[in-house]
Write a protein that holds these residues in place. Structure first.
Motif, PDB file in Angstrom:
ATOM      1  N   VAL A 255       0.848  -1.189   0.000  1.00  0.00           N
ATOM      2  CA  VAL A 255       0.000   0.000   0.000  1.00  0.00           C
ATOM      3  C   VAL A 255       0.883   1.237   0.000  1.00  0.00           C
ATOM      4  O   VAL A 255       1.667   1.440   0.939  1.00  0.00           O
ATOM      5  N   GLU A 256       0.729   2.044  -1.039  1.00  0.00           N
ATOM      6  CA  GLU A 256       1.486   3.285  -1.147  1.00  0.00           C
ATOM      7  C   GLU A 256       0.719   4.443  -0.498  1.00  0.00           C
ATOM      8  O   GLU A 256      -0.519   4.435  -0.452  1.00  0.00           O
ATOM      9  N   SER A 257       1.465   5.420  -0.043  1.00  0.00           N
ATOM     10  CA  SER A 257       0.878   6.646   0.495  1.00  0.00           C
ATOM     11  C   SER A 257       1.879   7.780   0.315  1.00  0.00           C
ATOM     12  O   SER A 257       3.055   7.545   0.003  1.00  0.00           O
ATOM     13  N   GLY A 258       1.395   9.003   0.516  1.00  0.00           N
ATOM     14  CA  GLY A 258       2.284  10.155   0.472  1.00  0.00           C
ATOM     15  C   GLY A 258       2.206  10.983  -0.784  1.00  0.00           C
ATOM     16  O   GLY A 258       2.874  12.014  -0.886  1.00  0.00           O
ATOM     17  N   GLY A 259       1.423  10.550  -1.737  1.00  0.00           N
ATOM     18  CA  GLY A 259       1.282  11.342  -2.953  1.00  0.00           C
ATOM     19  C   GLY A 259       0.488  12.602  -2.705  1.00  0.00           C
ATOM     20  O   GLY A 259      -0.084  12.802  -1.636  1.00  0.00           O
ATOM     21  N   GLY A 260       0.457  13.460  -3.722  1.00  0.00           N
ATOM     22  CA  GLY A 260      -0.306  14.696  -3.598  1.00  0.00           C
ATOM     23  C   GLY A 260       0.085  15.694  -4.651  1.00  0.00           C
ATOM     24  O   GLY A 260       0.738  15.356  -5.641  1.00  0.00           O
ATOM     25  N   LEU A 261      -0.342  16.930  -4.440  1.00  0.00           N
ATOM     26  CA  LEU A 261      -0.074  18.034  -5.365  1.00  0.00           C
ATOM     27  C   LEU A 261       1.030  18.904  -4.769  1.00  0.00           C
ATOM     28  O   LEU A 261       0.954  19.305  -3.607  1.00  0.00           O
ATOM     29  N   VAL A 262       2.044  19.182  -5.573  1.00  0.00           N
ATOM     30  CA  VAL A 262       3.171  19.988  -5.110  1.00  0.00           C
ATOM     31  C   VAL A 262       3.630  20.887  -6.245  1.00  0.00           C
ATOM     32  O   VAL A 262       3.466  20.535  -7.419  1.00  0.00           O
ATOM     33  N   GLN A 263       4.182  22.023  -5.903  1.00  0.00           N
ATOM     34  CA  GLN A 263       4.704  22.929  -6.927  1.00  0.00           C
ATOM     35  C   GLN A 263       6.072  22.443  -7.404  1.00  0.00           C
ATOM     36  O   GLN A 263       6.799  21.757  -6.671  1.00  0.00           O
ATOM     37  N   ALA A 264       6.411  22.823  -8.611  1.00  0.00           N
ATOM     38  CA  ALA A 264       7.728  22.493  -9.145  1.00  0.00           C
ATOM     39  C   ALA A 264       8.813  22.999  -8.193  1.00  0.00           C
ATOM     40  O   ALA A 264       8.717  24.109  -7.656  1.00  0.00           O
ATOM     41  N   GLY A 265       9.814  22.158  -7.988  1.00  0.00           N
ATOM     42  CA  GLY A 265      10.881  22.479  -7.053  1.00  0.00           C
ATOM     43  C   GLY A 265      10.642  21.954  -5.650  1.00  0.00           C
ATOM     44  O   GLY A 265      11.555  21.977  -4.812  1.00  0.00           O
ATOM     45  N   GLY A 266       9.431  21.504  -5.390  1.00  0.00           N
ATOM     46  CA  GLY A 266       9.087  21.005  -4.072  1.00  0.00           C
ATOM     47  C   GLY A 266       9.494  19.555  -3.869  1.00  0.00           C
ATOM     48  O   GLY A 266      10.149  18.939  -4.723  1.00  0.00           O
ATOM     49  N   SER A 267       9.092  19.024  -2.719  1.00  0.00           N
ATOM     50  CA  SER A 267       9.460  17.663  -2.336  1.00  0.00           C
ATOM     51  C   SER A 267       8.243  16.886  -1.848  1.00  0.00           C
ATOM     52  O   SER A 267       7.282  17.467  -1.333  1.00  0.00           O
TER      53      SER A 267
END
Length: 122
Positions: free
Chosen positions: A5-17
């Motif tokens: 089971v994967e987790s931790g994805g989401g929306l981030v701006q370029a350059g982010g982590s």
């Protein structure tokens, strides 16, 4: 049988982590070499990174080398993907997978998670 089971994805701006996690149940992950793959819309699923069962050897696709780091904690039956300096072209569904061999070959991976979406905005 191993359930991932994967987790931790989401929306981030370029350059982010972002840091993705993959948790296993059913059987210990310490038996397996682990990999991360990704699939963007309209594209084939591609290799991102792999780590040997003991954690001592890693392999990365050229497109992520120097930006992504794969790691594992066998005591927690977990694998991680730290993603830094993210780019819009990193946008994809990210999957973790388990294999008996240490490989980049997608067909060699026998257990797969359901994936987690990563979206990088420009």
């Amino acid at each position: 049988q191993v359930q991932l089971v994967e987790s931790g994805g989401g929306l981030v701006q370029a350059g982010g982590s972002l840091r993705l996690s993959c948790a296993a149940s059913g059987r210990t992950l310490s038996r397996y070499n682990m990999g991360w793959f990704r699939q963007a819309p309209g594209k084939e699923r591609e290799f991102v990174a792999a780590i040997v069962w003991s954690g001592g050897i890693e392999d990365y696709a050229d497109s992520v080398k120097g930006r992504f780091t794969i790691s594992r904690d066998n005591a927690k039956d977990s694998v991680y993907l730290q993603m830094n300096s993210l780019k819009p072209e990193d946008t994809a569904v990210y999957y973790c997978a388990a294999a008996v061999t240490f490989t980049r070959v997608r067909a060699s991976y026998i257990y797969w998670g359901q994936g987690t979406q990563v979206t990088v905005s420009s």
